[in-house]
Design a protein around this motif. Sequence first.
Motif, PDB file in Angstrom:
ATOM      1  N   GLN A  95      -6.993  11.420  -0.311  1.00 19.14           N
ATOM      2  CA  GLN A  95      -7.682  10.404   0.643  1.00 19.14           C
ATOM      3  C   GLN A  95      -8.497   9.150  -0.208  1.00 19.14           C
ATOM      4  N   CYS A  96      -8.262   8.095   0.348  1.00 20.68           N
ATOM      5  CA  CYS A  96      -8.905   6.921  -0.163  1.00 20.68           C
ATOM      6  C   CYS A  96     -10.211   6.462   0.504  1.00 20.68           C
ATOM      7  N   TRP A  97     -11.246   6.480  -0.394  1.00 21.02           N
ATOM      8  CA  TRP A  97     -12.505   6.362   0.137  1.00 21.02           C
ATOM      9  C   TRP A  97     -12.800   5.187  -0.150  1.00 21.02           C
ATOM     10  N   ASN A  98     -13.906   4.340   0.823  1.00 21.77           N
ATOM     11  CA  ASN A  98     -14.363   3.315   0.746  1.00 21.77           C
ATOM     12  C   ASN A  98     -15.252   2.885  -0.418  1.00 21.77           C
ATOM     13  N   ASP A  99     -14.735   2.139  -1.131  1.00 22.69           N
ATOM     14  CA  ASP A  99     -15.388   1.740  -2.666  1.00 22.69           C
ATOM     15  C   ASP A  99     -16.631   0.733  -2.277  1.00 22.69           C
ATOM     16  N   HIS A 137       1.090  -1.272   0.020  1.00 23.54           N
ATOM     17  CA  HIS A 137       0.039   0.083  -0.086  1.00 23.54           C
ATOM     18  C   HIS A 137       0.837   1.299  -0.069  1.00 23.54           C
ATOM     19  N   VAL A 138       0.919   2.138  -1.066  1.00 23.81           N
ATOM     20  CA  VAL A 138       1.689   3.011  -1.229  1.00 23.81           C
ATOM     21  C   VAL A 138       0.853   4.492  -1.317  1.00 23.81           C
ATOM     22  N   LYS A 139       0.379   5.096  -0.193  1.00 20.91           N
ATOM     23  CA  LYS A 139      -0.425   6.012  -0.001  1.00 20.91           C
ATOM     24  C   LYS A 139      -0.174   7.399  -0.408  1.00 20.91           C
ATOM     25  N   ASN A 140       1.010   7.700  -0.192  1.00 22.83           N
ATOM     26  CA  ASN A 140       1.430   8.917  -0.942  1.00 22.83           C
ATOM     27  C   ASN A 140       1.760   9.081  -2.292  1.00 22.83           C
ATOM     28  N   ILE A 141       0.577   9.096  -3.150  1.00 23.74           N
ATOM     29  CA  ILE A 141       0.808   9.251  -4.660  1.00 23.74           C
ATOM     30  C   ILE A 141       0.044  10.257  -5.205  1.00 23.74           C
ATOM     31  N   ASP A 142       0.459  11.162  -6.072  1.00 24.17           N
ATOM     32  CA  ASP A 142      -0.076  12.325  -6.526  1.00 24.17           C
ATOM     33  C   ASP A 142      -0.401  12.106  -7.827  1.00 24.17           C
ATOM     34  N   ALA A 162       1.413   6.515 -18.411  1.00 22.43           N
ATOM     35  CA  ALA A 162       1.722   6.827 -17.235  1.00 22.43           C
ATOM     36  C   ALA A 162       3.501   7.492 -17.333  1.00 22.43           C
ATOM     37  N   GLN A 163       3.575   8.681 -16.469  1.00 22.56           N
ATOM     38  CA  GLN A 163       4.873   9.256 -16.682  1.00 22.56           C
ATOM     39  C   GLN A 163       5.464   9.272 -15.151  1.00 22.56           C
ATOM     40  N   PHE A 164       6.382   8.365 -14.701  1.00 24.69           N
ATOM     41  CA  PHE A 164       6.762   8.453 -13.310  1.00 24.69           C
ATOM     42  C   PHE A 164       7.760   9.414 -12.823  1.00 24.69           C
ATOM     43  N   LYS A 165       7.429   9.708 -11.551  1.00 26.39           N
ATOM     44  CA  LYS A 165       8.289  10.648 -10.902  1.00 26.39           C
ATOM     45  C   LYS A 165       8.321  10.420  -9.217  1.00 26.39           C
ATOM     46  N   GLN A 166       9.461  10.729  -8.638  1.00 28.34           N
ATOM     47  CA  GLN A 166       9.695  10.256  -7.247  1.00 28.34           C
ATOM     48  C   GLN A 166       9.966  11.806  -6.636  1.00 28.34           C
ATOM     49  N   LEU A 167       9.544  11.914  -5.214  1.00 31.48           N
ATOM     50  CA  LEU A 167       9.657  12.807  -4.235  1.00 31.48           C
ATOM     51  C   LEU A 167       9.593  12.261  -2.953  1.00 31.48           C
ATOM     52  N   PRO A 168      10.352  12.927  -1.927  1.00 35.13           N
ATOM     53  CA  PRO A 168      10.335  12.478  -0.632  1.00 35.13           C
ATOM     54  C   PRO A 168       8.769  12.625  -0.330  1.00 35.13           C
ATOM     55  N   ALA A 169       8.346  11.561   0.567  1.00 34.28           N
ATOM     56  CA  ALA A 169       6.993  11.292   1.095  1.00 34.28           C
ATOM     57  C   ALA A 169       6.348  12.626   1.559  1.00 34.28           C
ATOM     58  N   ALA A 170       7.143  13.331   2.393  1.00 38.13           N
ATOM     59  CA  ALA A 170       6.691  14.686   3.036  1.00 38.13           C
ATOM     60  C   ALA A 170       6.357  15.815   2.007  1.00 38.13           C
ATOM     61  N   LYS A 171       7.009  15.660   0.941  1.00 37.41           N
ATOM     62  CA  LYS A 171       6.644  16.639  -0.043  1.00 37.41           C
ATOM     63  C   LYS A 171       5.451  16.516  -1.083  1.00 37.41           C
ATOM     64  N   ILE A 172       4.986  15.204  -0.789  1.00 38.86           N
ATOM     65  CA  ILE A 172       3.473  14.836  -1.590  1.00 38.86           C
ATOM     66  C   ILE A 172       2.418  14.993  -0.720  1.00 38.86           C
ATOM     67  N   LYS A 173       1.319  15.705  -1.238  1.00 39.98           N
ATOM     68  CA  LYS A 173      -0.008  15.811  -0.484  1.00 39.98           C
ATOM     69  C   LYS A 173      -0.677  14.384  -0.865  1.00 39.98           C
ATOM     70  N   PRO A 174      -0.781  13.628   0.025  1.00 41.68           N
ATOM     71  CA  PRO A 174      -1.680  12.393  -0.083  1.00 41.68           C
ATOM     72  C   PRO A 174      -3.192  12.483  -0.212  1.00 41.68           C
TER      73      PRO A 174
END
Length: 453
Positions: free
Chosen positions: A292-296, A243-248, A278-290
């Motif tokens: 919200q993952c909603w109940n499906d 589970h990777v939660k901090n993805i923009d 998809a074009q991929f990019k990486q940043l420190p997790a603290a710099k990515i606004k997570p």
Amino acid sequence: MAVSKSMSMLAIATLGLLASSGAVAEASYSETIRLVRSMREDEMIMAGLQAKFAQEIKAGNGPQHASCVAQLKYPMLTGLIASGISPRLSDAEVAEAIQFYRSPVGRKFLERGYQELAQNLPPDPDHLSTEEKVALGKFGKRPVGRKLLQDRITLSEPIMQKAMMRLKMAFDDCVTEIEGIEGVIVTKTCTTAPVVTSDNACYVEQVLEGYPKRPAEDETSIRARCSGDGRGHSYPIARYQGHVKNIDLRWLDARTVEVTAPTGAKPVGDVRPGEVRAQFKQLPAAKIKPQQCWNDVSSLHLTRIDMDELLSQTYWMSYGEAGRCLLSKRIEMAQLPGANRNSVVQFRRVKSPEYPYATDQLVFFETFSTQVNTRSVRVRGAGIDDVELKPGGRIAGFQLVGAHAETVLKQLASGTKLTLEVQPAAGAAFTIPLDTNDLAWAHQDFATCLNTL
């Protein structure tokens, strides 16, 4: 299976109340749908079943997957009852019955009956005043009153047999979906709100799935879908292990998504080529606004109601349950250029935000744009300041949230004539009248439901 036994016992007990009545000219199905909802017969039957299941669960005799009992909803019964009583009633009788059950006396009579079933309360012979009892008695002596109150044609043996079969199939489907083919229970599924392209043609979202029995198989996927791509659902454009939660997610152009993940999180496996890249990019997790993952809630799609039976009508109907209130009507395909099926306009409010609208405020949306690429949708009419709906992609339709949705509902409920002005991506604009047929009645139940949230 305990639930099947419970249903059979209730059906047998119910059938003991039945009697026969003479045949009449068959009433139309759409009108008997209105009658079934007006007299809340589908709700009554389901309330009795749910109360019985609750007692069994409390006593330790409930079904193994009790959560599937909650997936049994009364709209599963609406059409069955309506089609079953149509041959026994005329349109005139149906109209007379609807008038009674929508009257103050009829509504009071039904509400007490529902509470007795849902809360296992003893009968209260004094819940109606003397005058109200007289009105009920007069209706009961009418031919249609005798059929509905004495003969109980809504509980005929064929109807109850079909109802029990329908509910058992829904329960079994729910169990199968929960357990999975290999006995793997998926309990942690959530989805972020869709991110839509500027032309509303594509959307992208993040999905987290968890497998408690096989945690090593937990997965995060980035899924996309575009109009005209020939796919009936979204498809993965990237996958991550765990589970990777901090993805923009951000659209770089009409068909390219920038996927920004925390440093060290790398896509795994192959994905099937699609229209979206998809074009991929990486940043420190603290710099990515997570996000919200909603109940499906659509994960249990085999038992999800989605108002199917209720939305088959061209008049407004309401649906309410714990934590969910819906007010909806069908828009005929003939009114929708380029459409290959009917669509829906709906007001919706839920207690707990869920995918895809991600809000507990009132939402007003349409589903025409989920099947035909649409550039814009506006609400026009008295008291409405030319409101433009927000695009929600192929999954959520164009929508209004909060105050704007409340204004539209208020104007419709007051009898104001409103229209939706639709501008397709190709072709001329057209309008959809939002008539108020049955809205005054349906809005009462919808408002009552809203007060419970």
